[in-house]
Design a protein around this motif. Structure first.
Motif, short mmCIF file in Angstrom:
data_model
loop_
_atom_site.label_atom_id
_atom_site.label_comp_id
_atom_site.label_asym_id
_atom_site.label_seq_id
_atom_site.Cartn_x
_atom_site.Cartn_y
_atom_site.Cartn_z
N ILE A 102 31.67 43.89 29.39
CA ILE A 102 32.95 44.33 29.96
C ILE A 102 32.92 45.83 30.23
O ILE A 102 33.38 46.30 31.28
CB ILE A 102 34.11 43.96 29.01
N GLN A 103 32.36 46.59 29.30
CA GLN A 103 32.29 48.05 29.48
C GLN A 103 31.42 48.41 30.68
O GLN A 103 31.78 49.27 31.49
CB GLN A 103 31.73 48.70 28.23
N VAL A 104 30.28 47.75 30.82
CA VAL A 104 29.39 48.00 31.96
C VAL A 104 30.10 47.64 33.26
O VAL A 104 30.02 48.38 34.26
CB VAL A 104 28.07 47.22 31.81
N ALA A 105 30.81 46.52 33.29
CA ALA A 105 31.53 46.10 34.49
C ALA A 105 32.60 47.13 34.88
O ALA A 105 32.77 47.44 36.06
CB ALA A 105 32.17 44.73 34.27
N ARG A 106 33.30 47.67 33.89
CA ARG A 106 34.31 48.69 34.18
C ARG A 106 33.68 49.96 34.76
O ARG A 106 34.17 50.54 35.72
CB ARG A 106 35.09 49.03 32.90
N LEU A 107 32.59 50.41 34.14
CA LEU A 107 31.92 51.61 34.63
C LEU A 107 31.38 51.40 36.03
O LEU A 107 31.38 52.33 36.86
CB LEU A 107 30.79 52.00 33.67
N HIS A 108 30.93 50.18 36.31
CA HIS A 108 30.37 49.89 37.63
C HIS A 108 31.46 49.81 38.70
O HIS A 108 31.15 49.90 39.89
CB HIS A 108 29.59 48.56 37.57
N SER A 109 32.71 49.64 38.29
CA SER A 109 33.81 49.52 39.24
C SER A 109 34.31 50.88 39.72
O SER A 109 35.14 50.94 40.63
CB SER A 109 34.98 48.77 38.59
N THR A 248 34.28 35.58 50.63
CA THR A 248 35.54 36.19 51.03
C THR A 248 35.53 37.67 50.63
O THR A 248 34.48 38.21 50.27
CB THR A 248 36.72 35.47 50.34
N GLU A 249 36.67 38.32 50.69
CA GLU A 249 36.74 39.74 50.34
C GLU A 249 36.76 39.89 48.82
O GLU A 249 37.50 39.21 48.12
CB GLU A 249 38.01 40.36 50.94
N VAL A 250 35.94 40.81 48.32
CA VAL A 250 35.87 41.02 46.88
C VAL A 250 37.03 41.90 46.42
O VAL A 250 37.60 42.66 47.20
CB VAL A 250 34.53 41.68 46.47
N SER A 251 37.36 41.79 45.14
CA SER A 251 38.35 42.69 44.55
C SER A 251 37.65 43.97 44.09
O SER A 251 36.43 44.10 44.19
CB SER A 251 39.03 42.01 43.36
N ALA A 252 38.40 44.91 43.55
CA ALA A 252 37.83 46.16 43.07
C ALA A 252 37.27 46.05 41.66
O ALA A 252 36.69 47.01 41.15
CB ALA A 252 38.88 47.26 43.12
N HIS A 253 37.44 44.88 41.02
CA HIS A 253 37.04 44.71 39.62
C HIS A 253 35.74 43.92 39.54
O HIS A 253 35.59 42.88 40.19
CB HIS A 253 38.13 43.99 38.85
N ARG A 254 34.81 44.37 38.71
CA ARG A 254 33.49 43.76 38.62
C ARG A 254 33.33 42.96 37.33
O ARG A 254 33.98 43.23 36.32
CB ARG A 254 32.40 44.83 38.69
N CYS A 442 32.82 39.82 41.50
CA CYS A 442 34.15 40.35 41.25
C CYS A 442 34.89 39.40 40.32
O CYS A 442 34.56 38.22 40.21
CB CYS A 442 34.91 40.60 42.55
N ARG A 443 35.91 39.92 39.67
CA ARG A 443 36.60 39.18 38.62
C ARG A 443 37.29 37.93 39.16
O ARG A 443 37.39 36.92 38.46
CB ARG A 443 37.62 40.10 37.96
N GLU A 444 37.77 37.97 40.40
CA GLU A 444 38.46 36.81 40.97
C GLU A 444 37.48 35.70 41.36
O GLU A 444 37.79 34.53 41.24
CB GLU A 444 39.28 37.23 42.19
N MET A 445 36.28 36.06 41.82
CA MET A 445 35.30 35.05 42.23
C MET A 445 34.62 34.39 41.03
O MET A 445 34.37 33.19 41.04
CB MET A 445 34.24 35.69 43.13
#
Length: 540
Positions: A102-109, A248-254, A442-445
């Motif tokens: 989760i921390q890596v995903a946040r930093l990557h976002s 589709t279009e990705v969100s800003a969250h990874r 992305c978090r939604e996909m």
């Protein structure tokens, strides 16, 4: 001062509030190999400071032409604030694998600051509750903008930054030579823009002639292929990607996760299935993972998903920047049997490479060098990404262990880019006898990244178990078997494997259990917590 190429600049131009085009890596280090059995943050800062002069990327920042009349330039700064670029953080309690992901995903976002050199490193402590990690281990998440490095250039950079021995002495200060630039004036920008514009007009004429000859050549070959049968791996085709949640279009969250495949076990598969390459195995596992994941969601299309597969064009990784072509390949997600999927992946990779080479591996990069950035952006989004579902890539990394301030790097997970139209990225990097695979989306996909990685792990386990069930090939018969393995139809050996697997379910299961390789461990690969592995039948 050096101007960005068209391929480099497109990664800057296409950045939006939901897509940031930086590439990264996650490495976990064992401090027991350090000379004093520990590593302090100031030791890491000194390690960086002693080696940053070895590559210009650590000092390069962007200098933008006024009103965007030309592509930006890289200029070298004299002074670098090391403590700005290298940050020190820790996981909250309990500090487990999921919190690290989760921390890596946040930093990557988060985007990089374009007013500074485009790189950052995060030293992450608090990993003591990750199973199999030695006490005191720490992670380093490091990211660079894709405008400055591609996969091979990034790995070359890592080999310069890290050392090959825990006791390697720092480079002598007498060897340090740093060249710096001044910012160009507006007059210089304009004069360079005029000169570059004239040069691109001339390039456009040559490129147009090349495109015309390619169209004639491809058209004649298509007519010939319609008249008579030819090798199916050497025919041009332009399949359409089936609709999935990934295009589709990705969100800003990874989201991010990964696991490891030992090269010794990959070798076992290659020995049992002659002709299969590491890339074929990677594609087969990727196809099996998306098949299992989408099937669990009741979204599996009948046709195979299509992926963009980058291909390096460079011979010198030290040059930095981007020098890549790309092929479109089927990941064979429409095939359930792992050995049949591997054979199909072999043909799909071969056909994709043939088509890319026939069209010209450097054609798209030449096009981006010639046309304005907004035209290159349009061509990328409308011509390339609309025909894809995902991206797959694997890069060969160092075969030996690397060290940071004396601490041994136990793993090297790549962290790449999901983008609009190709929101799933599966990337592999080989390091120290293990192929480290990562999923970024992305978090939604992909709201459940641990479940996706469980699907990927199971696809690998099934392939290894099926290959292990095949009979041993005598050396004298290895060459004829390779010919049989290259056919599209299931071979007698595949049928024998199915029969053997059916007769010995316990053996296959045991083999699959032994292949589980997840998170890095001391002097080996670390296994992911057992609780993270979920049944592939789960749906959401």
């Amino acid at each position: 001062m050096k101007q960005l190429s068209g391929s480099d600049n497109i990664f800057l131009f296409q950045e939006q509030k939901n897509v940031f085009n930086h590439v990264a890596s996650l490495m976990i280090f064992d401090v027991s190999t350090a000379p004093e059995g520990r590593v302090r943050f100031k030791d890491i800062l000194k390690h960086f400071d002693d080696r940053m002069y070895l590559h210009p990327i650590f000092r390069q920042r962007l200098a933008n032409a006024p009103f965007g009349i030309d592509r930006p330039y890289w200029v070298a700064d004299k002074d670098i604030d090391v403590e700005y670029h290298i940050r020190h953080i820790a996981l909250p309690e309990p500090g487990d694998w999921r919190q690290l992901m989760i921390q890596v995903a946040r930093l990557h976002s988060r985007p990089l600051d374009r007013s500074r050199p485009l790189w950052e490193a995060y030293i992450i402590e608090g990993l003591d509750n990750i199973p199999k990690l030695p006490k005191g281990s720490f992670a380093m998440f490091m990211k660079f903008h894709h405008a400055s490095v591609d996969g091979m250039a990034g790995l070359h950079l890592a080999s310069q930054l890290l050392s090959l021995s825990p006791t390697t002495a720092a480079p002598s200060s007498e060897q340090r030579t740093v060249y710096v630039d001044r910012d160009p004036s507006s007059v210089e920008f304009v004069s360079r823009a005029v000169s570059n514009g004239i040069s691109r007009v001339l390039q456009a004429g040559k490129l147009s002639a090349r495109l015309a000859s390619k169209v004639v050549e491809i058209g004649s070959e298509q007519l010939m292929s319609q008249k008579g049968s030819s090798n199916p791996d050497e025919q041009l085709s332009f399949p359409k990607a089936p609709p999935t949640r990934f295009d589709t279009e990705v969100s800003a969250h990874r989201v991010f996760d990964g696991f490891g495949m030992p090269l010794s076990r990959i070798k076992r598969v290659r020995e049992k299935v002659p002709g299969a390459t590491l890339n074929d195995i990677f594609l087969a596992v990727a196809g099996g993972a998306v098949r299992k994941y989408l099937k669990a969601k009741k979204e599996l299309p009948e046709e195979s998903l299509l992926a963009l597969m980058p291909m390096t064009l460079r011979t010198d990784a030290s040059a930095g920047g981007n020098s890549i072509g790309a092929a479109t390949v089927r990941v064979c997600s429409d095939i359930e049997d792992p050995l049949e999927r591997l054979q199909a992946a072999h043909h799909a990779a071969k056909a994709g490479k043939f088509q890319a080479e026939k069209l010209g591996l450097d054609l798209f990069s030449k096009l981006l060098d010639t046309v304005p950035s907004f035209v290159g952006d349009f061509l990328t989004r409308k011509m390339l990404l609309q025909s894809l579902n995902m991206t797959v890539s694997n890069v060969r990394g160092p075969d030996v262990a690397m060290y940071l301030a004396g601490a041994k790097a136990m793993c090297l997970y790549p962290v790449s880019i999901p983008t609009n139209g190709a929101g799933l990225n599966l990337t592999g990097v080989s390091y120290n006898r293990v192929m480290w695979l990562s999923m970024v989306s992305c978090r939604e996909m992909v709201p459940d990244p641990a479940f996706f990685i469980a699907c990927m792990q199971e696809a690998w386990d099934e392939l290894l178990a099926a290959a292990d069930a095949l009979p041993v090939i005598p050396p004298a018969k290895a060459k004829p078997a390779a010919k049989a393995a290259s056919t599209r139809k299931p071979t007698a050996r595949v049928a024998a494997a199915k029969k053997t697997a059916a007769a010995k379910p316990a053996t296959a299961k045991t083999a699959a259990t032994k292949t589980a390789t997840a998170k890095p461990a001391a002097k080996a690969a670390v296994r992911k917590p057992a609780a993270a592995k979920k049944p592939v039948t789960q749906s959401k």
